[in-house]
Each structure stands twice: as structure tokens, then as C-alpha cells.
Design a protein around this motif. Structure first.
Motif, PDB file in Angstrom:
ATOM      1  N   TYR A 116     -56.829  23.085 -31.018  1.00 59.85           N
ATOM      2  CA  TYR A 116     -56.845  21.763 -31.643  1.00 59.85           C
ATOM      3  C   TYR A 116     -55.575  20.979 -31.293  1.00 59.85           C
ATOM      4  CZ  TYR A 116     -60.238  24.435 -34.334  1.00 59.85           C
ATOM      5  OH  TYR A 116     -61.279  25.242 -34.702  1.00 59.85           O
ATOM      6  N   PRO A 117     -55.400  20.663 -30.022  1.00 64.61           N
ATOM      7  CA  PRO A 117     -54.200  19.918 -29.628  1.00 64.61           C
ATOM      8  C   PRO A 117     -54.275  18.481 -30.130  1.00 64.61           C
ATOM      9  CG  PRO A 117     -55.709  20.054 -27.786  1.00 64.61           C
ATOM     10  CD  PRO A 117     -56.308  20.892 -28.886  1.00 64.61           C
ATOM     11  N   TYR A 118     -53.121  17.937 -30.490  1.00 66.78           N
ATOM     12  CA  TYR A 118     -53.122  16.530 -30.890  1.00 66.78           C
ATOM     13  C   TYR A 118     -53.323  15.667 -29.655  1.00 66.78           C
ATOM     14  CZ  TYR A 118     -51.543  11.864 -31.961  1.00 66.78           C
ATOM     15  OH  TYR A 118     -51.481  10.490 -32.062  1.00 66.78           O
ATOM     16  N   ARG A 119     -54.271  14.753 -29.718  1.00 64.83           N
ATOM     17  CA  ARG A 119     -54.497  13.798 -28.645  1.00 64.83           C
ATOM     18  C   ARG A 119     -54.709  12.427 -29.261  1.00 64.83           C
ATOM     19  NH1 ARG A 119     -57.716  18.118 -26.542  1.00 64.83           N
ATOM     20  NH2 ARG A 119     -57.008  18.856 -24.502  1.00 64.83           N
ATOM     21  N   PRO A 120     -53.987  11.430 -28.794  1.00 59.89           N
ATOM     22  CA  PRO A 120     -54.260  10.069 -29.270  1.00 59.89           C
ATOM     23  C   PRO A 120     -55.637   9.626 -28.791  1.00 59.89           C
ATOM     24  CG  PRO A 120     -52.752  10.014 -27.409  1.00 59.89           C
ATOM     25  CD  PRO A 120     -52.919  11.462 -27.778  1.00 59.89           C
ATOM     26  N   SER A 132     -52.762  25.459 -31.682  1.00 56.30           N
ATOM     27  CA  SER A 132     -52.343  24.387 -30.772  1.00 56.30           C
ATOM     28  C   SER A 132     -53.231  24.324 -29.538  1.00 56.30           C
ATOM     29  CB  SER A 132     -50.878  24.596 -30.370  1.00 56.30           C
ATOM     30  OG  SER A 132     -50.040  24.557 -31.504  1.00 56.30           O
ATOM     31  N   GLY A 164     -60.797  17.648 -28.556  1.00 52.34           N
ATOM     32  CA  GLY A 164     -60.742  16.751 -27.410  1.00 52.34           C
ATOM     33  C   GLY A 164     -62.049  16.646 -26.650  1.00 52.34           C
ATOM     34  N   GLU A 208     -65.480  15.186 -26.004  1.00 46.69           N
ATOM     35  CA  GLU A 208     -66.152  13.953 -26.401  1.00 46.69           C
ATOM     36  C   GLU A 208     -67.574  14.235 -26.866  1.00 46.69           C
ATOM     37  OE1 GLU A 208     -63.850  10.912 -23.305  1.00 46.69           O
ATOM     38  OE2 GLU A 208     -65.956  11.398 -22.981  1.00 46.69           O
ATOM     39  N   GLU A 264     -58.282   8.005 -26.744  1.00 44.95           N
ATOM     40  CA  GLU A 264     -58.320   7.526 -25.370  1.00 44.95           C
ATOM     41  C   GLU A 264     -59.640   6.799 -25.126  1.00 44.95           C
ATOM     42  OE1 GLU A 264     -57.797  11.056 -23.091  1.00 44.95           O
ATOM     43  OE2 GLU A 264     -55.644  11.214 -23.509  1.00 44.95           O
TER      44      GLU A 264
END
Length: 404
Positions: free
Chosen positions: A26-30, A23, A289, A291, A32
Motif C-alpha cells: 500500500y504505497p502512498y501515491r498522489p 509499504s 495503485g 486502477e 495521477e
């Protein structure tokens, strides 16, 4: 026969710890908003009017050399893009490019104190101060790009003090004049040949935050991947070991290809050696996350003549398309003319598949056949939904786009 287990968790000791690590890494992120480009301007040529001057120069070239009917001529070699759907598609792209250049020509600005600036021992402090003054003026006027910052000199050059001194002087000047650090700041850290440099730079950012009274983690940086040595030590663990300071990884095409001993005429963004490096970056940072950004085209129109300008736009749009099809949605722009081909290629890329993706996602949500022999897997549907979100943000139909 089913075996009854009194305590199934006893069979998987350590699961909770592993899941916590997953977690964190590799956190879930929508999806952006991410800028479609970074514009690099040498510090000695930067002032408060620079981004508007770039926009005006790009708009003048656009109006003079690219009527709507000729838009397809610069996109004919662009990977993954087709304007075959007719004049409406070309008109939509053409109109969006014109509006973007007039309203917000630069999404991400980097004031360069490295390769584009050179070595100026007696001038760098003064240019850092004048750059800070210009940024504060842009912020006050509402013209500071949504993402902005500076590129410092590399620790690999053997003088880390120069890099930190410039960053300190610049940030102090901005905060003193603006009263705070405006949103969207990031610093570019180039030519990272040793992993230790990343931790040393992060420690410097800790000290700068303390000195400026900024909250911990305010100052984030992007690493430039410009050498094979850097590719070898990239891993997802950097995200947590750098305490969340790593914001992005940018590919540096010319230093990288030179490090690989490629001949000068093969130092290009679409060389297979560059594809390999980008795919490693993509693999390492997937789901973290961080970029990703591609590099640049180091060329400007040979003249103001229409033929030379169109040739430049065709080549640049081709490279932008190459990046987009490889999942790199950002790149570097080094000349005002690049803004035209950048936005044209990006908008055409997103619009060319938007209707198809929307139809297939709706079909999946409604549990019906999408038709045309398509059998979408859940992962594909999630990817299409993310592509639609990314398109909305890039095209200005999402909530992150500033008002016209």
C-alpha cells in the motif's frame, strides 16, 4: 504509575518486516491522471484514422442534437450530478465537451482481438501486423492516444499460444516501425478464470521484454473481472506477486452477469450483482495503485433521429454517473455516440461539487469553520483534496492535459 521500559521494541518483534510489507502493498501515491474511458475497436476495423473518425462522428451528433440549453435533458437521471447552478454550469460543460471531441476524442484505445474480433485463424497475424503499422503511423503523426494497447484472447479459451503470438507480432511490428515502444502501452488480459493464468501471462511478458530489448517491467497488463470465479481469488498480494505488472482491473458486465445466470434484460451495469463485484474489486485494490475501470453499455442509438440519440445519451450518462458515485472513474465506450454522454457526465460530475470541495479544503487548511454545519474529519478532507486533483486532471486544468 508509568512503567519504564528499557527496550519497547522488544515487545513488538516483527514490526519492521510487517511495516515493509505494508509499504510494498500500500504505497502512498498522489492522484495521477487516469483516462475517463477505454474505447474498444475490433482489430479488423481499426486503422490510423479510427480515433479521429470516432471524434468526428461524435461531434456531428453533438452539434446536431445537443444544443447547450438541452444538456440537462441527458443528465437528469445522472447520479450525483446537478446543473441547478444555472446556465454558466451548463455552458461550461457544453463548451468542454465540444472542445474535447475536437481535440482529443479518445483518451485510451484498445485494439480488440477478443470478443469484438472473434476467431479468425487465417487472418489474425495479418491484422496484428496492420494494427502495428497503424499505431506507428499514429505515433509519428502525434495522434496516438495517451493510453493505448490491445486486448488479446483469453487463456481460458484453451489456446494461450494464439494470445501470445498476436501480442508478440503486434509489439514487434510497433517497435520495428516506431523505433521504440511509445509511452502509454498496456495489454488487456480477459476472462481470467484461474489465478495461475496471471503468473503464466506475466512470464510471457518477461520473455517478450527480453526478445524486444525492453526494460524489465515495461509491459504491464490489466485484468478483466468477468466471472464470479475471478472475484473469489482477487487479493492485494497480486500486486507484489506479479512483480508490479498489474496496472488495472476492468469489470466486464455482460460476461459477469451471464456467469451469474441473470436474465438477459437484467444484464446491466447498475445491477446489484455488478455493484457487489465492483465493491470487491474496490476493497481488494484500495491503496495498491491498481486502477479500476467499469464496463460498458452495449447499445447504440436506434436511429439518427434526435429522440433515439437522446434516449441513448440519457441511459449512458445515467450509467456513467452510477460508476462515478461508486468511485469508478473510468469505463468502456463502444460507440462514437458514447463519447458525448461520457464527457458530459464526467465533466458535470466534477464541476457540480468543485466549488464546495475547494471551500471546505481551504477552511480546513486555514483552521476555520466551513459553515453550514459541516465538521470535516481529516480523512474527508484528504478525499476532497484528491477529488479536486482528479477533477483538475479530468477537466484539463491539471498538468497532464495536452495543450489545445
Amino acid at each position: 504509575m508509568r512503567v519504564t521500559l528499557a527496550d519497547p521494541s522488544a515487545l513488538i518483534p516483527g514490526f519492521e518486516q510487517a511495516h515493509r510489507e505494508q509499504s510494498a502493498l500500500y504505497p502512498y501515491r498522489p492522484v495521477e491522471w487516469q483516462p475517463v474511458h477505454t474505447v474498444y475497436v475490433p482489430a479488423d476495423r481499426f486503422d490510423a484514422g479510427t480515433t479521429r473518425e470516432w471524434g468526428d462522428a461524435a461531434l456531428e451528433l453533438f452539434r446536431r442534437h445537443l444544443p447547450e440549453g438541452d444538456l440537462a435533458t441527458i443528465l437528469e437521471t445522472t447520479s450525483g450530478v446537478s446543473l441547478d447552478s444555472g446556465e454558466d454550469a451548463a455552458g461550461a460543460v457544453h463548451g468542454r465537451v465540444a472542445a474535447k471531441l475536437a481535440r482529443e476524442p479518445v483518451e485510451d484505445l484498445r485494439i480488440d482481438f477478443e470478443d469484438g474480433y472473434g476467431t479468425r485463424p487465417g487472418e489474425e497475424d495479418g491484422h496484428a501486423s496492420s494494427a502495428a503499422k497503424a499505431v506507428a503511423a499514429m505515433h509519428a503523426a502525434g495522434t496516438l492516444p495517451r493510453r493505448w494497447g490491445l486486448r488479446v484472447k483469453s487463456f481460458a479459451d484453451g489456446d494461450p499460444v494464439r494470445a501470445v503470438r498476436t501480442l508478440d507480432g503486434f509489439l514487434t511490428g510497433v517497435v520495428d516501425r516506431a523505433g521504440h515502444l511509445p509511452e502509454g502501452f498496456v495489454v488487456t488480459f480477459p476472462k481470467v478464470l484461474m489465478r495461475d493464468y496471471l503468473y503464466q501471462f506475466a512470464d510471457c511478458l518477461d520473455a517478450l521484454e527480453d526478445g524486444l530489448g525492453l526494460g524489465r517491467g515495461t509491459l504491464r497488463f490489466e485484468i478483466q473481472v468477468e466471472a464470479p470465479q475471478t472475484v473469489l481469488f482477487l487479493d492485494a498480494g497480486l500486486v507484489t506477486s506479479l512483480r508490479g505488472r498489474l496496472a488495472a482491473a476492468h469489470f466486464g458486465v455482460f460476461d459477469y452477469t451471464a456467469s451469474c445466470a441473470l436474465p438477459p434484460h437484467e444484464q446491466r451495469l447498475d445491477h446489484p450483482a455488478c455493484d457487489h463485484a465492483r465493491h470487491v474489486m474496490q476493497t481488494v485494490f484500495a491503496g495498491t495503485g491498481v486502477e479500476l475501470s467499469d464496463g460498458s453499455l452495449a447499445a447504440s442509438p436506434a436511429s439518427d433521429g434526435r429522440g433515439d440519440v437522446l434516449d441513448l445519451w440519457r441511459r449512458h450518462a445515467e450509467l456513467v454517473g452510477h460508476s462515478l458515485t461508486h468511485g469508478f472513474y473510468q469505463g468502456w465506450d463502444m460507440h462514437p455516440s458514447h463519447l458525448v454522454s461520457r464527457y458530459a457526465a464526467v465533466y458535470a460530475f466534477h464541476l457540480s461539487r468543485y466549488g464546495e470541495y475547494a471551500h471546505r479544503v481551504r477552511a480546513w487548511e486555514e483552521r476555520r469553520d466551513a459553515g453550514e454545519g459541516v465538521m470535516d474529519e481529516p480523512a474527508t478532507v484528504r478525499t476532497m483534496a484528491a477529488a479536486l486533483r482528479r477533477a483538475d486532471l479530468a477537466l484539463g486544468t491539471g498538468p497532464a492535459e495536452p495543450p489545445a
